[in-house]
Design a protein around this motif. Structure first.
Motif, PDB file in Angstrom:
ATOM      1  N   ALA A   6       0.832  -1.205   0.000  1.00 21.72           N
ATOM      2  CA  ALA A   6       0.000   0.000   0.000  1.00 21.72           C
ATOM      3  C   ALA A   6       0.867   1.256   0.000  1.00 21.72           C
ATOM      4  O   ALA A   6       0.451   2.303  -0.491  1.00 21.72           O
ATOM      5  N   ILE A  17      -4.558   1.668  -4.412  1.00 19.25           N
ATOM      6  CA  ILE A  17      -4.896   2.767  -3.499  1.00 19.25           C
ATOM      7  C   ILE A  17      -4.836   4.110  -4.207  1.00 19.25           C
ATOM      8  O   ILE A  17      -5.695   4.968  -4.013  1.00 19.25           O
ATOM      9  N   ARG A  21     -16.287  12.353  -5.114  1.00 18.57           N
ATOM     10  CA  ARG A  21     -16.531  12.857  -3.755  1.00 18.57           C
ATOM     11  C   ARG A  21     -17.112  11.777  -2.855  1.00 18.57           C
ATOM     12  O   ARG A  21     -17.918  12.056  -1.984  1.00 18.57           O
ATOM     13  N   GLU A  22     -16.702  10.543  -3.101  1.00 18.26           N
ATOM     14  CA  GLU A  22     -17.140   9.453  -2.229  1.00 18.26           C
ATOM     15  C   GLU A  22     -15.919   8.666  -1.744  1.00 18.26           C
ATOM     16  O   GLU A  22     -15.740   7.508  -2.102  1.00 18.26           O
ATOM     17  N   PRO A  23     -15.067   9.316  -0.945  1.00 16.92           N
ATOM     18  CA  PRO A  23     -13.825   8.652  -0.525  1.00 16.92           C
ATOM     19  C   PRO A  23     -14.073   7.374   0.282  1.00 16.92           C
ATOM     20  O   PRO A  23     -13.347   6.392   0.109  1.00 16.92           O
ATOM     21  N   PHE A  24     -15.105   7.401   1.138  1.00 20.61           N
ATOM     22  CA  PHE A  24     -15.334   6.225   1.988  1.00 20.61           C
ATOM     23  C   PHE A  24     -15.585   4.985   1.144  1.00 20.61           C
ATOM     24  O   PHE A  24     -15.008   3.926   1.379  1.00 20.61           O
ATOM     25  N   THR A  25     -16.447   5.136   0.125  1.00 19.64           N
ATOM     26  CA  THR A  25     -16.797   4.006  -0.743  1.00 19.64           C
ATOM     27  C   THR A  25     -15.543   3.373  -1.343  1.00 19.64           C
ATOM     28  O   THR A  25     -15.373   2.150  -1.308  1.00 19.64           O
ATOM     29  N   TYR A  32     -12.178   3.799  -0.560  1.00 18.46           N
ATOM     30  CA  TYR A  32     -11.189   3.232   0.368  1.00 18.46           C
ATOM     31  C   TYR A  32     -11.720   1.937   0.977  1.00 18.46           C
ATOM     32  O   TYR A  32     -10.960   1.001   1.222  1.00 18.46           O
ATOM     33  N   LEU A  33     -13.057   1.897   1.184  1.00 19.06           N
ATOM     34  CA  LEU A  33     -13.643   0.659   1.716  1.00 19.06           C
ATOM     35  C   LEU A  33     -13.467  -0.475   0.705  1.00 19.06           C
ATOM     36  O   LEU A  33     -13.164  -1.612   1.071  1.00 19.06           O
ATOM     37  N   THR A  68     -10.994  -0.838  -1.419  1.00 17.58           N
ATOM     38  CA  THR A  68      -9.620  -1.353  -1.347  1.00 17.58           C
ATOM     39  C   THR A  68      -9.441  -2.213  -0.090  1.00 17.58           C
ATOM     40  O   THR A  68      -8.763  -3.232  -0.134  1.00 17.58           O
ATOM     41  N   ALA A  69     -10.080  -1.794   1.012  1.00 19.77           N
ATOM     42  CA  ALA A  69      -9.980  -2.584   2.248  1.00 19.77           C
ATOM     43  C   ALA A  69     -10.541  -3.987   2.024  1.00 19.77           C
ATOM     44  O   ALA A  69      -9.942  -4.981   2.439  1.00 19.77           O
ATOM     45  N   TYR A 119      -8.105  -6.012  -0.078  1.00 18.94           N
ATOM     46  CA  TYR A 119      -6.960  -6.464   0.719  1.00 18.94           C
ATOM     47  C   TYR A 119      -7.354  -7.632   1.615  1.00 18.94           C
ATOM     48  O   TYR A 119      -6.610  -8.599   1.766  1.00 18.94           O
ATOM     49  N   LEU A 120      -8.559  -7.530   2.203  1.00 18.66           N
ATOM     50  CA  LEU A 120      -9.035  -8.589   3.087  1.00 18.66           C
ATOM     51  C   LEU A 120      -9.201  -9.892   2.305  1.00 18.66           C
ATOM     52  O   LEU A 120      -8.882 -10.980   2.794  1.00 18.66           O
TER      53      LEU A 120
END
Lengths: 244, 231
Positions: B169, B180, B191-195, B197-198, B200-201, B204-205
């Motif tokens: 990362a 990332i 403008r939806e950073p949470f979506t 980054y989630l 990518t999380a 990774y999981l």
């Protein structure tokens, strides 16, 4: 461009490095303190035989140990702004602050790792110790308070030491969210001087000193609290058996 | 799904390939550095032992990001010095190469310790018997000790891989176009950073989970014929 070190650049940047070092150490110690406080009860839940208690903790450690800390930090610092409800809440001034977000995500991350370390140490408890505690009529709280936790936390010391050094190294990524830590200072010094050895060599000295300082501290702590498990063959003179 | 991601799904998914390529490339480099490091630590030569000790100590004493920046910028600086001295045209190190080399170099130090322990876990008689048969040292390594070392190295190897995948990362911070980095671009324009980054999380999981299953299968495969203790 000459390969010798430009000491003037290093001397001028030294106060900045010291200030950055302070930021690194403050983030490290505040996240570790909060992580320790959270990890002890979570570890107790993690080893519980009731799935209702153990499974949520297990899911938490799986998610936070299975994803990069950089992603967790980005989710907290950049991601939360997506939701109007959060932007309009009273907590917003806090959640918009780089310091708070860094502290929160480092705390959650180290809590996950520390919980598993402590849970592993609890599981390594010799069965006889727990049986003895039960035999003299200790209730569950007393068992954890006087028998299980004191021994488990000692056993966890070497691994916990590795975790502390790991968190210290991980703090370097906060340079990505506008906190001026050691690494940010090095990147700024490099950006203005274009001298990689002066910038990254100096910061390496700071990180080295911190790493070995922490390793030394944990060695002392292990001597103090794990001394009874050290495999040394010494013949103690009579009367000095309990000297240390 | 595509509606939810505003058509950026394929962009981020394309970054998974970059992330995996860097991870696998770094793993290969780490195995090379690790093997050299382990053999140097176990060698009869004092200089080799000291050099290997310095390598593992330096790498484990510094943050991964700092090493990456030092190799990325410092390596370019050295290349510039060399090309100028030789009068050659400028040579740019591609960020992907710098990233892969650095991650491989860092985790090689951890694998060196793993491999060293694994070599030491093989009974001495194995190498001694091979020597008694007149095997040259290279053949003892390739045909006797190395294949047996793998089994002992798998737990440490698995751990290193899991940590390393997450370390990839960091390459987004030296300007590589990984998962990332692409998620951050998508986050900025939607403008939806949470979506993102989630997303990518979650990826990774998934990589972590698949790795755990695969490594467990590998361990079983390499432990065939090993007697299990019944406690």
């Amino acid at each position: 461009m000459s390969p010798v070190i430009d000491w003037d650049v290093v001397r001028e940047a030294l106060p900045l490095f010291v200030r950055g070092w302070g930021v690194t150490l403050l983030l490290l110690s505040s996240a570790l303190a909060a992580g320790f406080v959270l990890a002890v009860p979570l570890a107790v839940l993690r080893v519980s035989r009731y799935p209702l208690l153990a499974l949520p903790v297990r899911a938490f450690t799986f998610v936070f140990r299975g994803t990069p800390l950089l992603v967790q930090l980005s989710l907290v610092y950049y991601g939360l702004a997506q939701f109007p409800a959060i932007r309009e809440s009273v907590a917003w001034p806090l959640l918009r602050d780089a310091w708070f977000c860094a502290w929160a995500s480092f705390t959650l991350n180290t809590t996950a790792y520390t919980t598993e370390i402590f849970a592993g140490a609890l599981r390594a408890t010799p069965a006889g110790e727990l049986e003895a505690a039960r035999a003299i009529g200790m209730d569950a709280v007393a068992q954890y308070r006087y028998v299980l936790l004191p021994a488990a936390l000692r056993r966890a010391l070497p691994q916990y030491g590795n975790e502390v050094v790991g968190v210290m190294h991980a703090t370097a990524i906060v340079s990505a969210v506008s906190l001026v830590d050691l690494t940010r200072v090095a990147r700024d010094v490099y950006a203005t001087s274009l001298l990689p050895l002066e910038a990254f060599g100096t910061v390496a000295v700071f990180y080295f000193a911190t790493t070995f300082g922490l390793v030394g501290l944990f060695r002392l702590a292990e001597q103090r609290w794990l001394g009874h498990l050290r495999a040394t063959v010494t013949v103690a003179p009579a009367g000095a058996a309990h000297a240390h | 799904m595509n509606d939810l991601l505003h058509g950026y799904g394929p962009v981020v998914a394309g970054g998974v390939g970059v992330t995996l390529r860097i991870a696998v490339g770094s793993l290969a480099m780490a195995c090379v550095f690790g093997l050299i490091g382990a053999l140097a630590r176990l060698s009869a030569s004092r200089i080799a032992r000291v050099l290997a000790q310095v390598y593992t100590t330096v790498v484990r004493g510094l943050p991964e990001l700092v090493l990456m920046l030092a190799v990325f910028y410092g390596g370019q600086y050295l290349v510039n010095l060399a090309t100028q001295a030789a009068g050659w045209p400028d040579l740019d190190i591609p960020p992907a190469t710098a990233g892969t080399l650095t991650i491989g170099f860092i985790f090689g130090a951890y694998l060196a310790e793993t491999f060293r322990g694994a070599f030491l876990a093989i009974p001495r008689g194995q190498a001694e018997a091979a020597r008694a048969f007149g095997y040259p040292p290279a053949r003892i390594l390739l045909h006797v000790t190395l294949p047996q070392m793998v089994r002992h190295a798998i737990p440490g190897f698995a751990n290193t891989w899991l940590v390393m995948v997450k370390a990839t990362a960091l390459v987004s911070l030296i300007g590589l176009d990984d998962m990332i980095h692409r998620a951050s671009l998508a986050a900025a324009s939607t403008r939806e950073p949470f979506t993102f980054y989630l997303l990518t999380a979650v990826i990774y999981l998934a990589i972590t989970s698949v790795s755990i299953v695969a490594l467990r299968a590998l361990e079983t495969r390499f432990s065939l014929g090993v007697r299990r203790l019944d406690f």
